[in-house]
Design an enzyme around this catalytic site. Structure first.
Site, PDB file in Angstrom:
ATOM      1  CG  ASP A  45      -1.188   5.699   2.870  1.00 42.98           C
ATOM      2  OD1 ASP A  45      -1.520   5.385   1.712  1.00 42.98           O
ATOM      3  OD2 ASP A  45      -1.977   6.199   3.693  1.00 42.98           O
TER       4      ASP A  45
ATOM      5  CG  HIS B 271      -7.783   3.780   0.357  1.00 38.22           C
ATOM      6  ND1 HIS B 271      -7.336   3.385  -0.873  1.00 38.22           N
ATOM      7  CD2 HIS B 271      -6.731   4.392   0.960  1.00 38.22           C
ATOM      8  CE1 HIS B 271      -6.062   3.757  -1.011  1.00 38.22           C
ATOM      9  NE2 HIS B 271      -5.670   4.363   0.082  1.00 38.22           N
TER      10      HIS B 271
ATOM     11  CG  HIS C  28      -1.993   1.066   1.156  1.00 39.51           C
ATOM     12  ND1 HIS C  28      -3.345   0.805   1.271  1.00 39.51           N
ATOM     13  CD2 HIS C  28      -1.892   2.409   0.974  1.00 39.51           C
ATOM     14  CE1 HIS C  28      -4.021   1.944   1.181  1.00 39.51           C
ATOM     15  NE2 HIS C  28      -3.152   2.943   1.008  1.00 39.51           N
TER      16      HIS C  28
ATOM     17  CG  HIS D 202      -1.399   6.422  -2.440  1.00 40.28           C
ATOM     18  ND1 HIS D 202      -2.629   6.414  -3.058  1.00 40.28           N
ATOM     19  CD2 HIS D 202      -1.601   5.869  -1.205  1.00 40.28           C
ATOM     20  CE1 HIS D 202      -3.541   5.889  -2.226  1.00 40.28           C
ATOM     21  NE2 HIS D 202      -2.937   5.556  -1.101  1.00 40.28           N
TER      22      HIS D 202
ATOM     23  CD  GLU E 194      -6.790   6.469   5.658  1.00 38.46           C
ATOM     24  OE1 GLU E 194      -7.447   6.464   4.603  1.00 38.46           O
ATOM     25  OE2 GLU E 194      -5.667   7.009   5.750  1.00 38.46           O
TER      26      GLU E 194
ATOM     27  CG  HIS F  48      -5.671   2.857   5.790  1.00 39.48           C
ATOM     28  ND1 HIS F  48      -4.490   3.324   6.299  1.00 39.48           N
ATOM     29  CD2 HIS F  48      -5.771   3.373   4.531  1.00 39.48           C
ATOM     30  CE1 HIS F  48      -3.897   4.105   5.390  1.00 39.48           C
ATOM     31  NE2 HIS F  48      -4.653   4.142   4.312  1.00 39.48           N
TER      32      HIS F  48
HETATM   33 ZN   LIG Z   1      -3.673   4.959   0.758  1.00 41.17          ZN
END
Ligand SMILES: [Zn+2]
Length: 380
Positions: free
Chosen positions: A298, A216, A18, A20, A219, A240
């Site tokens: 992340d 997602h 995970h 980005h 979270e 998450h």
């Molecule tokens: Zn993310």
């Protein structure tokens, strides 16, 4: 500690699921591209730019999203920059000791034509979301060849842009043999899928055509978002998922299903998703329950981190041991979206690196009980 190297929490090959792409761009690269494109930035110092992009204390979603406005207009719409960012990403992960990584992004947010609205106040150009995917694939492949690790990608739908989602799943299908392994849904969790059927339709198409799915959920949003991700969107992994713990029945169901949670410790503190006191983190419960999860960065540019920071946090505040690091990385490999044969190869490489005996593989990848058995006999 070896030579001049700083001691790291887990100095063995890792799997990251995970992260980005647009949250990992190097400040130096942003400055460089801006210069080439004749764009003005508030600073020409990489350090100052990094400071501008990073969150230092727990923030709101709006504050977090604001950070991307400092640099996305520089990278979006530029073919060379997009390829470079993907290539450099692989270099960074290789340096962090990652053996296999799945990196995600929204192709629409890097395009400047055939996307409505055109993001980041760009002028219309000629870079389509489709070509963005091709460029990222090429950058990742070049990085794989140079740095000898494996990188695959996940294409993100954005919760506030349901009209993009069908194209996202079509791009997943088109590029499934050139590095794209799954679809994701990212963004503001208060926008559920009942009100935005575009996502549901895209994920239904993903199920129909065998495209893997992660979402997602849980979270910042409540457990009901996780439930929707699993039941409506047929998510195979949860991004998450911390707030799953608020719904005991759901949590027990997901434990039983061996659902994978993509946990991002530093991110969860700085986005305000979790209590900033790491000794109260939901991950501790996941660990006690032997849940299936991975550790991930992340958006390392925004959180000013490396993967080692996330590992160190769990070691320092949550009593994570080498044994747990091995277990969670094996679970991450097993929950990766690689085809079975490649997954077995990855697992074998981890078993070798961890000094663990390879289990007798019968058909598919072995179940978590087998792994626990192996863990208990082979790692101290
Ligand atoms: Zn993310």
């Amino acid at each position: 500690m070896a030579g001049n190297c700083v001691e790291v929490a887990f100095n063995k090959p890792k799997v990251e699921l995970h992260v980005h792409l647009d949250g990992t761009i190097r400040p130096e690269t942003i400055l460089d591209v801006a210069k080439k494109r004749g764009m003005a930035l508030p600073t020409d110092s990489a350090e100052d730019l990094a400071r501008l992009c990073m969150l230092c204390k727990p923030a709101t979603l709006t504050e977090f999203l604001c950070k991307f406005h400092h640099f996305m207009h520089v990278i979006a719409g530029d073919r060379e920059a997009i390829k470079r960012v993907a290539y450099e990403f692989v270099e960074t992960k290789a340096k962090e000791g990652v053996l296999y990584v799945e990196v995600r992004y929204s192709p629409h947010l890097l395009a400047n034509t055939e996307v409505d609205p055109i993001p980041w106040s760009q002028k219309e150009g000629d870079l389509t979301p489709d070509e963005v995917v091709d460029l990222v694939n090429r950058g990742l492949r070049a990085g794989e060849n140079t740095f000898r690790i494996k990188a695959r990608s996940i294409l993100c739908c954005m919760r506030h842009m349901p009209n993009w989602s069908m194209e996202v799943v079509e791009l997943c299908k088109k590029y499934r043999h050139s590095g794209v392994v799954a679809i994701d849904l990212a963004g503001d969790e208060s926008l559920n899928c009942e009100a935005h059927p575009g996502h549901r339709k895209a994920f239904e198409e993903a199920v129909r055509s065998g495209v893997h799915r992660t979402v997602h959920a849980g979270e910042v949003g409540p457990a009901s978002v996780v439930k929707e991700a699993v039941e409506v969107l047929k998510a195979e992994r949860i991004g998450h998922g911390y707030r799953t713990l608020e719904d005991r029945t759901l949590y027990e169901q997901l434990l039983k299903k061996n659902m994978h949670f993509e946990v991002c410790p530093m991110s969860s503190k700085l986005t305000g998703a979790c209590d900033p006191d790491f000794t109260k983190h939901p991950l501790i419960r996941f660990k006690e329950d032997k849940a299936n999860y991975s550790l991930n960065t992340d958006d390392p540019l925004i959180f000013n981190t490396t993967l080692d920071v996330d590992y160190s946090i769990t070691q320092k505040y949550m009593n994570f041991t080498e044994k747990e690091f091995k277990r969670l990385n094996i679970n991450a490999a097993k929950s990766s979206f690689l085809p079975e044969k490649e997954k077995k190869d990855l697992l074998n490489r981890l078993f070798d690196a961890y000094g663990m005996k390879k289990p007798a593989l019968k058909g598919g990848t072995e179940n978590s009980r087998d792994i626990q058995l192996i863990m208990s006999t082979h790692s101290e």
